[in-house]
Write an enzyme that holds these catalytic residues in place. Structure first.
Site, short mmCIF file in Angstrom:
data_model
loop_
_atom_site.label_atom_id
_atom_site.label_comp_id
_atom_site.label_asym_id
_atom_site.label_seq_id
_atom_site.Cartn_x
_atom_site.Cartn_y
_atom_site.Cartn_z
N HIS A 1 2.35 1.77 5.49
CA HIS A 1 2.52 0.34 5.29
C HIS A 1 3.95 0.03 4.84
CE1 HIS A 1 -1.88 -0.85 5.00
NE2 HIS A 1 -1.94 0.48 4.90
N GLU B 1 -3.77 1.86 -3.11
CA GLU B 1 -3.86 3.30 -2.83
C GLU B 1 -2.87 4.11 -3.67
OE1 GLU B 1 -5.64 5.12 0.80
OE2 GLU B 1 -4.38 3.63 1.78
N ASN C 1 -6.99 -4.96 4.96
CA ASN C 1 -7.51 -4.18 6.07
C ASN C 1 -8.12 -5.05 7.17
OD1 ASN C 1 -7.12 -1.28 6.06
ND2 ASN C 1 -8.13 -1.29 4.06
N ASN D 1 0.88 -1.17 0.00
CA ASN D 1 0.00 0.00 0.00
C ASN D 1 0.92 1.22 0.00
OD1 ASN D 1 -1.48 2.30 0.90
ND2 ASN D 1 -3.12 0.95 1.61
N TYR E 1 -7.69 -4.01 -2.88
CA TYR E 1 -7.68 -3.05 -1.78
C TYR E 1 -9.07 -3.10 -1.14
CZ TYR E 1 -7.54 1.39 0.75
OH TYR E 1 -7.61 2.35 1.73
N ASP F 1 -3.92 -5.07 0.32
CA ASP F 1 -4.25 -4.52 1.64
C ASP F 1 -5.67 -4.99 1.94
OD1 ASP F 1 -4.87 -3.10 3.88
OD2 ASP F 1 -4.49 -1.12 3.03
#
Length: 263
Positions: free
Chosen positions: A254, A34, A152, A7, A105, A150
């Protein structure tokens, strides 16, 4: 193949960091999340100058955005939309030789872990449910697939700096971990990182910008993941979180994750 997922938190702002990654780690494939740039402004020439002739990306202004850079040619490229939105959270390619690579993502989910009052959390859960349906429907035994990004979500107790303090905080709640477990089971995915960084060992890939000395405090979470299909499991040779990139001036929050896979 050396594969990195990162990221980057704005690819244009951190081009020098990408150059350092290439110089020190020499990856064959990089997956960014991102990227935070519209497609017409994506720094294609800068990245090709680093040796990545093959680039596939999908972006939007200021938010989200994903990209795959490769020294290995692509046979196919695609991108899927999720939850009825065009918010640029997925791209995929088929590498020469037949490996299917997906870069995701997953939405962060906001602050309140209650889908009834927090639309961002509801979006995250819907996104995971749609990914699970996709993984189940598209799974074929023997297919060589890699899924990175990512996510999350920090699923294990050792994926967060303090399980008890974070168990009701988004990224480490029971409902998110349950959704991630379902996704993993649906595609029979193997957690490549935890093949080499054992599950009882702390492993983080993200540290808040709020920590003045992130290394000393080490209040991190493992939000970035690399999963492989069973057909590639035996080829996973190593995994490393590239901490030095998190320590650069004005870094992403990150650190890159690099796995080496015998393909």
């Amino acid at each position: 193949m050396k594969l990195v997922t990162w990221n980057i938190n704005s690819v244009r702002i951190r081009l020098d960091h990408v150059r350092q990654l290439v110089e020190t780690a020499n990856p064959d494939v990089i997956c960014f999340q991102e990227t935070k740039v519209r497609d017409e402004l994506f720094p294609v020439l800068d990245l090709q100058a680093l040796g990545f002739e093959h680039i596939h990306f999908a972006g939007e202004k200021s938010y989200n955005g994903v990209a795959i850079l490769s020294k290995i040619p692509f046979d196919e490229t695609a991108a899927l939309s999720w939850c009825g939105r065009e918010d640029k959270r997925h791209v995929n390619v088929r590498l020469a030789g037949g490996i299917e690579l997906h870069n995701f993502y997953i939405p962060a989910g906001g602050d309140e872990p209650d889908a009834d009052v927090n639309p961002k959390f509801a979006h995250k859960l819907q996104f995971l449910d749609e990914m699970t349906d996709w993984a189940a429907q598209s799974y074929e035994e023997g297919t060589r697939r890699i899924m990175v990004g990512d996510f999350n979500i920090a699923p294990l107790e050792t994926d967060v700096w303090d399980h008890k303090k974070l168990k009701n905080i988004i990224t480490h709640t029971v409902v998110e971990i349950d959704r991630l477990d379902r996704l993993q089971a649906a595609g029979q995915w193997v957690d490549a990182m935890r093949m080499h960084i054992l599950p009882d060992e702390k492993c983080f890939t993200w540290w808040s910008y709020r920590a003045r000395d992130w290394r000393t405090a080490n209040k991190g979470r493992r939000l970035d993941h690399v999963w492989v299909s069973p057909a590639l499991k035996d080829g996973v040779k190593s995994c490393e979180v590239l901490l030095d990139l998190r320590g650069l001036e004005k870094p992403s929050d990150h650190a890159p994750v690099m796995v080496e896979i015998d393909i």
